[in-house]
Design an enzyme around this catalytic site. Structure first.
Site, mmCIF file in Angstrom:
data_model
loop_
_atom_site.group_PDB
_atom_site.id
_atom_site.type_symbol
_atom_site.label_atom_id
_atom_site.label_comp_id
_atom_site.label_asym_id
_atom_site.label_seq_id
_atom_site.Cartn_x
_atom_site.Cartn_y
_atom_site.Cartn_z
ATOM 1 C CG ASP A 10 -50.409 -7.839 -13.979
ATOM 2 O OD1 ASP A 10 -50.349 -6.639 -13.639
ATOM 3 O OD2 ASP A 10 -49.672 -8.715 -13.505
ATOM 4 C CG ASP A 54 -49.117 -3.475 -11.671
ATOM 5 O OD1 ASP A 54 -49.649 -4.060 -12.635
ATOM 6 O OD2 ASP A 54 -48.805 -4.053 -10.615
#
Ligand SMILES: *[C@@H]1O[C@H](CO)[C@@H](O)[C@H](O)[C@H]1NC(C)=O
Ligand SMILES: *[C@@H]1O[C@H](CO)[C@@H](O)[C@H](O)[C@H]1NC(C)=O
Ligand SMILES: *[C@@H]1O[C@H](CO)[C@@H](O)[C@H](O)[C@H]1NC(C)=O
Ligand SMILES: *[C@@H]1O[C@H](CO)[C@@H](O)[C@H](O)[C@H]1NC(C)=O
Ligand SMILES: *[C@@H]1O[C@H](CO)[C@@H](O)[C@H](O)[C@H]1NC(C)=O
Length: 500
Positions: free
Chosen positions: A82, A284
């Site tokens: 992430d 992201d």
């Protein structure tokens, strides 16, 4: 959605990170490939300056996962990578979510602290992370041995998820200033060296930087390369653009200025506009789809004939649209900045893991329905998740606060790894985008002619002329609704305001 989760109080003053003061490691050129035995690894460690980890595209979970090893002796866990958050955390076996069986439970592994001789609690009850999609994880901060991609960190600070609704852990590789503990304590004094910073501290890599190659939607894996770039994984030039600081001048998220969006198809092209341009978008990897402001998303949906389904709370479209020849060209950092083209086959995703729901009514009656890769958000910052990132090779440079962008070379089997030579070195082989000051120019908002729209649908064999006329929401059988839930928004947005 708890978009405010983890907000840093306005006015909280952050000292500049200590990164720039860290001593530079010995500069050596060498590559440490994935997963050598730990024993031999210790000996070659000093020569290595990049580490590559294969990341697996788990479509059913909506993300990219890496296999990591924790503790002594090592326990293997598969964790989601992430870029939108900054803590590593792992589920504790006692977490309630882990008592469920099969893929609903913690099938990707849990970390049992009682079975690690090197486990040490360093912050009891201090770990508390909340992601944009409302999911969370809470427990203790601890230190232990952590291994990823052949790199071993002897003293890695991580969170233990005792109370969590997520059935697997995450490897957050964002800015250290965005660690959950900083939001909790409102103080930079609590910043700890997170994974990319710790890799530099341990002289495993030369600077706080890594490259991400997610590859094709249809491909099962991509990779993350710590400390270097791979010039065989992209096409054309790598262009550097600036990461946007918050209004307090802090770097907390990979927000960049998105300055244009063009729809291109065999029937023509349209420059799409939005009141939000130029807009901060966060790159992201922990977010499955991409989220643009509603005024822009509506134009994108109209181009491709996607319809907003209130039932699913998502824009959906016929699965056949993956065959469309149309694409979207995303522009960054002003008119002379890099452009990333995203074709329709990267933007049409399965809505469920089983059989696709079928449109019951409307222009697509009888056709299989898929999820569209571009959805809408009502406020900034917007997010470019995996549906965008697969088409881009992205280098994250957390010292110079820049990202390098280039068109991905899908399915490339070649490799030419170039390490960053030293701390604070710029991204190798990359040129800076000129005139980024022009990124702040607010373009006028106009209604597109939708010249590209017919070409999007026609080239996919979907009846375009009829779609445009339809304003009704699509309907599905109620029984089909329960199986959705594959899109995650694992971002921890420290502050919603970026300077642009
Ligand atoms: C381990 O890391 C923590 C957090 O950065 C630090 O406070 C501690 O001193 C380190 N311990 C050792 C033995 O290096
Ligand atoms: C990449 O490989 C996958 C199969 O692994 C294939 O389905 C896909 O079409 C390929 N993509 C390109 C752009 O060649
Ligand atoms: C992306 O699309 C734009 C607009 O059609 C085009 O000018 C550009 O050459 C494309 N870039 C690549 C790398 O294909
Ligand atoms: C997305 O757009 C739809 C259709 O205009 C709207 O009903 C919905 O509220 C929007 N969602 C968000 C999060 O803004
Ligand atoms: C496409 O839509 C037009 C207009 O509604 C209709 O006349 C035509 O039969 C449709 N074609 C197909 C292949 O469904």
């Amino acid at each position: 959605m708890r978009r405010g989760a983890g907000i840093i109080a306005a006015g909280a003053l952050f000292a500049a990170t200590t990164l720039a003061q860290r001593k530079d490691g010995v500069v050596q050129w060498g590559i440490q490939r994935r997963q050598p035995p730990p024993e031999t690894y210790t000996r070659v460690r000093k020569r290595a300056s990049t580490f590559e980890e294969i990341i697996t595209n788990e479509e059913a979970r909506g993300g990219y996962f890496a296999t990591c090893r924790l503790g002594t002796p090592g326990q293997d866990l598969t964790l989601q990578l992430d870029t939108g958050s900054s803590d590593i955390w792992v589920p504790d076996p006692t977490a309630k979510v882990c008592s469920k069986s099969g893929t609903e439970g913690c099938a990707l592994g849990t970390f049992n602290p009682d079975r690690s001789s090197t486990f040490k609690v360093v912050g009891q009850g201090d770990f508390d992370i909340n992601y944009v999609d409302g999911s969370s994880s809470k427990g203790d901060y601890f230190t232990d041995v952590f291994q990823i991609g052949g790199a071993t960190l002897q003293n890695m600070t991580m969170g233990l998820g005792v109370n969590t609704d997520i059935a697997y852990g995450l490897v957050g590789v964002g800015y250290a200033l965005n660690e959950a503990i900083v939001g909790t304590t409102q103080s930079t004094a609590s910043v700890y060296p997170n994974l990319p910073v710790n890799m530099v501290k341990e002289k495993l890599i030369n600077t706080v930087a890594y490259s991400l190659w997610l590859n094709d939607l249809d491909s099962s894996s991509g990779n993350i390369l710590f400390g270097g770039i791979d010039t065989q994984k992209y096409k054309g030039d790598l262009t550097r653009i600036n990461i946007l600081p918050t209004t307090q001048g802090l770097y907390t998220s990979f927000a960049v200025a998105m300055t244009s969006l063009i729809a291109v198809s065999p029937s023509g092209q349209d420059t799409l506009t939005s009141k939000a341009f130029p807009m901060p978008v966060v790159l992201d990897s922990g977010t499955t789809l991409s989220y643009l402001p509603t005024d822009l998303a509506l134009q994108v949906w109209k181009e491709v004939g996607a319809l907003y389904s209130p039932e699913f709370e998502l824009a959906v479209l016929p699965c056949d649209m993956q065959n469309s020849e149309g694409y979207f060209s995303f522009g960054f950092g002003g008119p002379s900045g890099p452009q990333i083209n995203v074709s329709m086959d990267e933007l049409v995703l399965d809505l469920t893991s089983g059989r696709a729901p079928v449109f019951n009514t409307g222009p697509y009656k009888g056709m299989d329905a898929c999820e569209f890769g571009i959805q809408n958000f009502s406020s900034a910052p917007y997010l470019l998740g995996d549906t965008f990132l697969r088409s881009a090779y992205v280098v994250y440079d957390l010292v110079n606060n820049q990202v390098g962008l280039a068109a991905t070379d899908f399915n490339s089997t070649e490799s030419n790894i170039v390490p960053f030579p030293s701390l604070s070195a710029h991204i190798p082989s990359a040129t800076i985008a000129p005139d980024q000051s022009q990124a702040t120019i607010r373009p006028s908002v106009t209604t597109p002619a939708y010249a590209a729209s017919a070409g999007f649908t026609d080239s996919a064999g979907v009846n375009g002329s009829e779609n445009a006329a339809c304003g009704l929401p699509p309907a599905f059988g109620a029984a089909q609704l329960s199986v959705v839930g594959l899109s995650m928004v694992f971002a921890m947005l420290g502050s919603g305001m970026f300077l642009l």
